[in-house]
Scaffold this motif. Structure first.
Motif, PDB file in Angstrom:
ATOM      1  N   LYS A  26       0.649  -1.317  -0.089  1.00  0.00           N
ATOM      2  CA  LYS A  26       0.218  -0.046   0.063  1.00  0.00           C
ATOM      3  C   LYS A  26       0.918   1.300  -0.049  1.00  0.00           C
ATOM      4  CE  LYS A  26      -3.773  -2.315   0.067  1.00  0.00           C
ATOM      5  NZ  LYS A  26      -3.232  -3.784  -0.183  1.00  0.00           N
ATOM      6  N   THR A  27       1.985   1.407   0.330  1.00  0.00           N
ATOM      7  CA  THR A  27       3.067   2.322   0.377  1.00  0.00           C
ATOM      8  C   THR A  27       4.389   1.936  -0.053  1.00  0.00           C
ATOM      9  OG1 THR A  27       3.621   1.892   2.537  1.00  0.00           O
ATOM     10  CG2 THR A  27       1.935   3.552   2.188  1.00  0.00           C
ATOM     11  N   LEU A  28       4.804   2.583  -1.259  1.00  0.00           N
ATOM     12  CA  LEU A  28       6.132   2.177  -2.051  1.00  0.00           C
ATOM     13  C   LEU A  28       6.991   3.539  -2.045  1.00  0.00           C
ATOM     14  CD1 LEU A  28       7.602   0.212  -3.947  1.00  0.00           C
ATOM     15  CD2 LEU A  28       6.245   1.394  -5.913  1.00  0.00           C
ATOM     16  N   MET A  29       8.328   3.162  -1.552  1.00  0.00           N
ATOM     17  CA  MET A  29       9.297   4.026  -1.663  1.00  0.00           C
ATOM     18  C   MET A  29      10.153   3.872  -2.739  1.00  0.00           C
ATOM     19  SD  MET A  29      11.828   4.892   1.549  1.00  0.00           S
ATOM     20  CE  MET A  29      13.529   5.555   1.408  1.00  0.00           C
ATOM     21  N   VAL A  30      10.592   4.731  -3.673  1.00  0.00           N
ATOM     22  CA  VAL A  30      11.358   4.466  -5.031  1.00  0.00           C
ATOM     23  C   VAL A  30      12.487   5.196  -4.843  1.00  0.00           C
ATOM     24  CG1 VAL A  30      11.327   4.564  -7.475  1.00  0.00           C
ATOM     25  CG2 VAL A  30       9.184   4.306  -6.326  1.00  0.00           C
ATOM     26  N   GLU A  31      13.713   4.275  -4.748  1.00  0.00           N
ATOM     27  CA  GLU A  31      14.943   5.066  -4.370  1.00  0.00           C
ATOM     28  C   GLU A  31      16.015   5.286  -5.616  1.00  0.00           C
ATOM     29  OE1 GLU A  31      17.182   3.845  -1.061  1.00  0.00           O
ATOM     30  OE2 GLU A  31      15.510   3.493   0.117  1.00  0.00           O
ATOM     31  N   GLY A  32      15.583   4.501  -6.911  1.00  0.00           N
ATOM     32  CA  GLY A  32      16.376   5.042  -8.117  1.00  0.00           C
ATOM     33  C   GLY A  32      16.745   3.793  -8.643  1.00  0.00           C
ATOM     34  N   GLY A  33      17.692   3.969  -9.652  1.00  0.00           N
ATOM     35  CA  GLY A  33      18.831   4.738  -9.803  1.00  0.00           C
ATOM     36  C   GLY A  33      17.853   5.908 -10.926  1.00  0.00           C
ATOM     37  N   ALA A  34      18.797   6.440 -11.916  1.00  0.00           N
ATOM     38  CA  ALA A  34      18.448   7.380 -12.753  1.00  0.00           C
ATOM     39  C   ALA A  34      17.401   7.114 -13.733  1.00  0.00           C
ATOM     40  CB  ALA A  34      19.818   7.921 -13.480  1.00  0.00           C
ATOM     41  N   THR A  35      17.375   5.860 -14.353  1.00  0.00           N
ATOM     42  CA  THR A  35      16.685   5.488 -15.182  1.00  0.00           C
ATOM     43  C   THR A  35      15.009   5.202 -14.537  1.00  0.00           C
ATOM     44  OG1 THR A  35      18.287   4.152 -16.696  1.00  0.00           O
ATOM     45  CG2 THR A  35      15.860   3.508 -17.046  1.00  0.00           C
TER      46      THR A  35
END
Length: 255
Positions: A178-187
């Motif tokens: 239900k909660t998503l943390m997107v950390e990368g990278g550049a693409t």
């Protein structure tokens, strides 16, 4: 909880969205609340030459990032980050006596299944120090890809075929994220930013949190905005700016 930890907790509580309290434009959407977050230099670089890992965050902002991880069901990175950094995606920088028991689910975007079976994420899972990683790949796999799929599954990964970012968020939501943390990278950062601009008003990012470190990298560094046209950059509204040690943390939401 120490004073600095309490200050970080108060800051995160004031800026992170809460499931069930989404924007009116998001009503009825079956997707996680998404926080896109990363650290950058003053000249907008997030990695060194060839994607080499750079330690940009200072102690305080790194601690904030680890607390932020505990506020999400899953953390997503691309295969470039997984190969270059060999991350653990856990909350190890939080003092052990204060560390929440919740561990976020590691999710790796890996179209052709290049993740190393001996990576730290899989070793931590095998040693019961981390949750089982989910590896997101293309739905149409070559024979070589199928062989790598079996190797990763034997090492402990759950391999999931997904055709697009929109489908990815639906799949994760249906699997309980239900909660998503997107950390990368550049693409990955560019993909989420571009998709949010294309899909407005139903953007796929709810909160953008950028840590700005007082350093310059130069032309050899990797930035996250390359290839994005003006039409592919979403409009932002400022939520809060906070000084954390030597760094500045800027929080925005998509308009």
């Amino acid at each position: 909880m120490s004073g600095s930890d309490q200050s970080i907790a108060d800051f995160l509580s004031s800026v992170l969205p809460v499931p069930g309290n989404s924007r009116p434009a998001d009503e009825g959407l079956q997707r996680p609340l998404v926080t896109l977050t990363f650290a950058q230099s003053l000249d907008g670089k997030i990695a060194g030459k060839g994607g080499k890992q750079l330690i940009l965050s200072g102690r305080e902002s790194m601690l904030m990032t680890h607390w932020m991880r505990t506020k999400h069901d899953a953390i997503l990175v691309g295969i470039g980050t997984a190969l270059n950094d060999d991350p653990q995606l856990n909350s190890r920088h939080i003092p052990e006596d204060e560390r929440p028991s919740h561990l976020p689910r590691p999710v790796i975007l890996d179209a052709n299944l290049r993740l190393r079976p001996g990576c730290k994420l899989l070793k931590n899972y095998q040693e019961r120090k981390g949750r089982r990683p989910w590896v997101i790949c293309d739905t149409n796999l070559s024979l070589d890809d199928v062989g790598r799929k079996y190797t990763l599954e034997n090492a402990g990964a759950r391999v999931i075929g997904v055709p697009s970012v929109d489908d990815l968020l639906k799949v994760l939501y249906n699997f309980g994220i239900k909660t998503l943390m997107v950390e990368g990278g550049a693409t990955v950062i560019g993909s989420f930013l571009g998709e949010s601009a294309r899909a407005k008003p139903n953007a796929i990012i709810d909160t953008l949190i950028i840590t700005i470190a007082p350093t310059l990298i130069g032309d050899d560094g990797v930035s996250y905005g390359e290839g994005l046209s003006a039409a592919q950059v979403p409009s932002l509204k400022h939520i809060r700016t906070e000084v954390m040690g030597r760094d500045v943390v800027v929080v925005s939401a998509l308009e």
